[in-house]
Design an enzyme around this catalytic site. Structure first.
Site, PDB file in Angstrom:
ATOM      1  N   CYS A   1       5.361 -18.816   5.668  1.00 31.09           N
ATOM      2  CA  CYS A   1       6.557 -18.114   6.134  1.00 31.09           C
ATOM      3  C   CYS A   1       6.282 -16.613   6.250  1.00 31.09           C
ATOM      4  O   CYS A   1       5.883 -15.961   5.279  1.00 31.09           O
ATOM      5  CB  CYS A   1       7.714 -18.367   5.174  1.00 31.09           C
ATOM      6  SG  CYS A   1       9.149 -17.339   5.510  1.00 31.09           S
TER       7      CYS A   1
ATOM      8  N   CYS B   1       8.332 -14.468   3.803  1.00 31.63           N
ATOM      9  CA  CYS B   1       7.791 -14.550   2.438  1.00 31.63           C
ATOM     10  C   CYS B   1       6.563 -13.642   2.318  1.00 31.63           C
ATOM     11  O   CYS B   1       6.373 -12.972   1.304  1.00 31.63           O
ATOM     12  CB  CYS B   1       7.406 -15.975   2.079  1.00 31.63           C
ATOM     13  SG  CYS B   1       8.809 -17.044   1.636  1.00 31.63           S
TER      14      CYS B   1
ATOM     15  N   HIS C   1      12.776 -17.867  -0.810  1.00 33.35           N
ATOM     16  CA  HIS C   1      12.755 -18.545   0.491  1.00 33.35           C
ATOM     17  C   HIS C   1      13.949 -19.480   0.630  1.00 33.35           C
ATOM     18  O   HIS C   1      14.036 -20.503  -0.043  1.00 33.35           O
ATOM     19  CB  HIS C   1      11.451 -19.327   0.671  1.00 33.35           C
ATOM     20  CG  HIS C   1      11.363 -19.991   2.010  1.00 33.35           C
ATOM     21  ND1 HIS C   1      10.926 -19.328   3.141  1.00 33.35           N
ATOM     22  CD2 HIS C   1      11.699 -21.243   2.416  1.00 33.35           C
ATOM     23  CE1 HIS C   1      10.991 -20.146   4.172  1.00 33.35           C
ATOM     24  NE2 HIS C   1      11.457 -21.314   3.762  1.00 33.35           N
TER      25      HIS C   1
ATOM     26  N   HIS D   1      13.634 -18.005   7.560  1.00 32.33           N
ATOM     27  CA  HIS D   1      13.814 -17.459   6.208  1.00 32.33           C
ATOM     28  C   HIS D   1      15.056 -16.590   6.351  1.00 32.33           C
ATOM     29  O   HIS D   1      15.067 -15.656   7.184  1.00 32.33           O
ATOM     30  CB  HIS D   1      12.570 -16.647   5.809  1.00 32.33           C
ATOM     31  CG  HIS D   1      12.658 -15.978   4.463  1.00 32.33           C
ATOM     32  ND1 HIS D   1      11.670 -16.116   3.506  1.00 32.33           N
ATOM     33  CD2 HIS D   1      13.588 -15.139   3.936  1.00 32.33           C
ATOM     34  CE1 HIS D   1      12.000 -15.404   2.434  1.00 32.33           C
ATOM     35  NE2 HIS D   1      13.163 -14.795   2.670  1.00 32.33           N
TER      36      HIS D   1
ATOM     37  N   HIS E   1      17.868 -14.174   6.867  1.00 34.48           N
ATOM     38  CA  HIS E   1      17.845 -12.723   7.062  1.00 34.48           C
ATOM     39  C   HIS E   1      19.130 -12.287   7.745  1.00 34.48           C
ATOM     40  O   HIS E   1      19.725 -13.029   8.515  1.00 34.48           O
ATOM     41  CB  HIS E   1      16.625 -12.287   7.892  1.00 34.48           C
ATOM     42  CG  HIS E   1      16.500 -12.977   9.212  1.00 34.48           C
ATOM     43  ND1 HIS E   1      15.954 -14.234   9.348  1.00 34.48           N
ATOM     44  CD2 HIS E   1      16.856 -12.593  10.467  1.00 34.48           C
ATOM     45  CE1 HIS E   1      15.974 -14.589  10.622  1.00 34.48           C
ATOM     46  NE2 HIS E   1      16.527 -13.615  11.328  1.00 34.48           N
TER      47      HIS E   1
ATOM     48  N   HIS F   1      20.663  -9.097  10.062  1.00 34.38           N
ATOM     49  CA  HIS F   1      20.378  -7.907  10.862  1.00 34.38           C
ATOM     50  C   HIS F   1      21.447  -6.855  10.584  1.00 34.38           C
ATOM     51  O   HIS F   1      22.643  -7.163  10.631  1.00 34.38           O
ATOM     52  CB  HIS F   1      20.440  -8.227  12.360  1.00 34.38           C
ATOM     53  CG  HIS F   1      19.474  -9.265  12.836  1.00 34.38           C
ATOM     54  ND1 HIS F   1      18.361  -8.958  13.594  1.00 34.38           N
ATOM     55  CD2 HIS F   1      19.450 -10.619  12.690  1.00 34.38           C
ATOM     56  CE1 HIS F   1      17.708 -10.074  13.897  1.00 34.38           C
ATOM     57  NE2 HIS F   1      18.350 -11.097  13.363  1.00 34.38           N
TER      58      HIS F   1
HETATM   59  P1  AMP Z   1      16.304 -14.109  14.424  1.00 35.15           P
HETATM   60  O1  AMP Z   1      16.465 -14.401  15.877  1.00 35.15           O
HETATM   61  O2  AMP Z   1      17.616 -13.770  13.763  1.00 35.15           O
HETATM   62  O3  AMP Z   1      15.533 -15.178  13.691  1.00 35.15           O
HETATM   63  O4  AMP Z   1      15.481 -12.758  14.377  1.00 35.15           O
HETATM   64  C1  AMP Z   1      14.216 -12.614  13.842  1.00 35.15           C
HETATM   65  C2  AMP Z   1      13.908 -11.135  13.922  1.00 35.15           C
HETATM   66  O5  AMP Z   1      12.740 -10.869  13.175  1.00 35.15           O
HETATM   67  C3  AMP Z   1      13.678 -10.596  15.337  1.00 35.15           C
HETATM   68  O6  AMP Z   1      14.617  -9.556  15.606  1.00 35.15           O
HETATM   69  C4  AMP Z   1      12.236 -10.082  15.287  1.00 35.15           C
HETATM   70  O7  AMP Z   1      12.057  -8.909  16.057  1.00 35.15           O
HETATM   71  C5  AMP Z   1      12.034  -9.829  13.806  1.00 35.15           C
HETATM   72  N1  AMP Z   1      10.661  -9.908  13.327  1.00 35.15           N
HETATM   73  C6  AMP Z   1       9.784 -10.924  13.508  1.00 35.15           C
HETATM   74  N2  AMP Z   1       8.619 -10.662  12.896  1.00 35.15           N
HETATM   75  C7  AMP Z   1       8.760  -9.438  12.310  1.00 35.15           C
HETATM   76  C8  AMP Z   1       7.903  -8.609  11.528  1.00 35.15           C
HETATM   77  N3  AMP Z   1       6.645  -8.961  11.230  1.00 35.15           N
HETATM   78  N4  AMP Z   1       8.379  -7.415  11.107  1.00 35.15           N
HETATM   79  C9  AMP Z   1       9.645  -7.025  11.418  1.00 35.15           C
HETATM   80  N5  AMP Z   1      10.494  -7.783  12.135  1.00 35.15           N
HETATM   81  C10 AMP Z   1      10.063  -8.966  12.583  1.00 35.15           C
HETATM   82 ZN    ZN Z   2      10.167 -17.481   3.458  1.00 33.27          ZN
END
Ligand code: AMP
Ligand code: ZN
Length: 118
Positions: A8, A11, A50, A102, A104, A106
């Site tokens: 992940c 993670c 996670h 995982h 999150h 925004h």
């Molecule tokens: P979601 O569509 O809510 O799953 O959004 C996932 C978010 O994670 C997207 O806005 C991506 O730009 C962001 N993302 C993916 N990988 C990374 C990373 N390594 N560092 C920072 N943001 C990331």
């Molecule tokens: Zn995770």
């Protein structure tokens, strides 16, 4: 360290195996700048534990998620976007476009957003 999943990406960020611009961290939550920002302020807040999706939070995760949201409020104040307004988004599964499995949230701010979302 709370439960982690080896493959992940978030993670790995929580374990500092992948570099990110960390903006906040405590024992149970870490926040970092979204790699593909959609607004002048675009942070992602995650529990270090996670949890795959919003569908998977248990009753005992409620305090953790509540604390995480309060930290998002604090970050909005610190970024100077609290008064003008900001958006907090949690995408769950396919129809919402969840890309990283995982949990999150925004934190988006610094511009005006339209409603309803696309
Ligand atoms: P979601 O569509 O809510 O799953 O959004 C996932 C978010 O994670 C997207 O806005 C991506 O730009 C962001 N993302 C993916 N990988 C990374 C990373 N390594 N560092 C920072 N943001 C990331
Ligand atoms: Zn995770």
């Amino acid at each position: 360290m709370p439960a982690m999943k080896d493959d992940c990406i978030f993670c790995k960020i929580a374990k500092k195996e992948i570099e990110t611009a960390v903006v906040y961290e405590d024992d149970e939550v870490i926040a970092f700048k979204d790699i593909n920002p959609q607004a002048p302020v675009h942070f992602l807040f995650i529990p270090k534990k996670h949890i795959e999706t919003l569908n998977d939070i248990s009753a005992e995760d409620a305090v953790l998620v509540g604390r995480m949201v309060a930290k998002m409020r604090d970050a909005a104040r610190e970024q100077g976007i609290a008064e003008d307004g900001y958006r907090v988004v949690m995408n769950c599964n396919r129809n919402a476009g969840q890309e990283v499995f995982h949990l999150h949230a925004h934190l988006l701010g610094g511009r005006k957003f339209s409603w309803p979302p696309g």
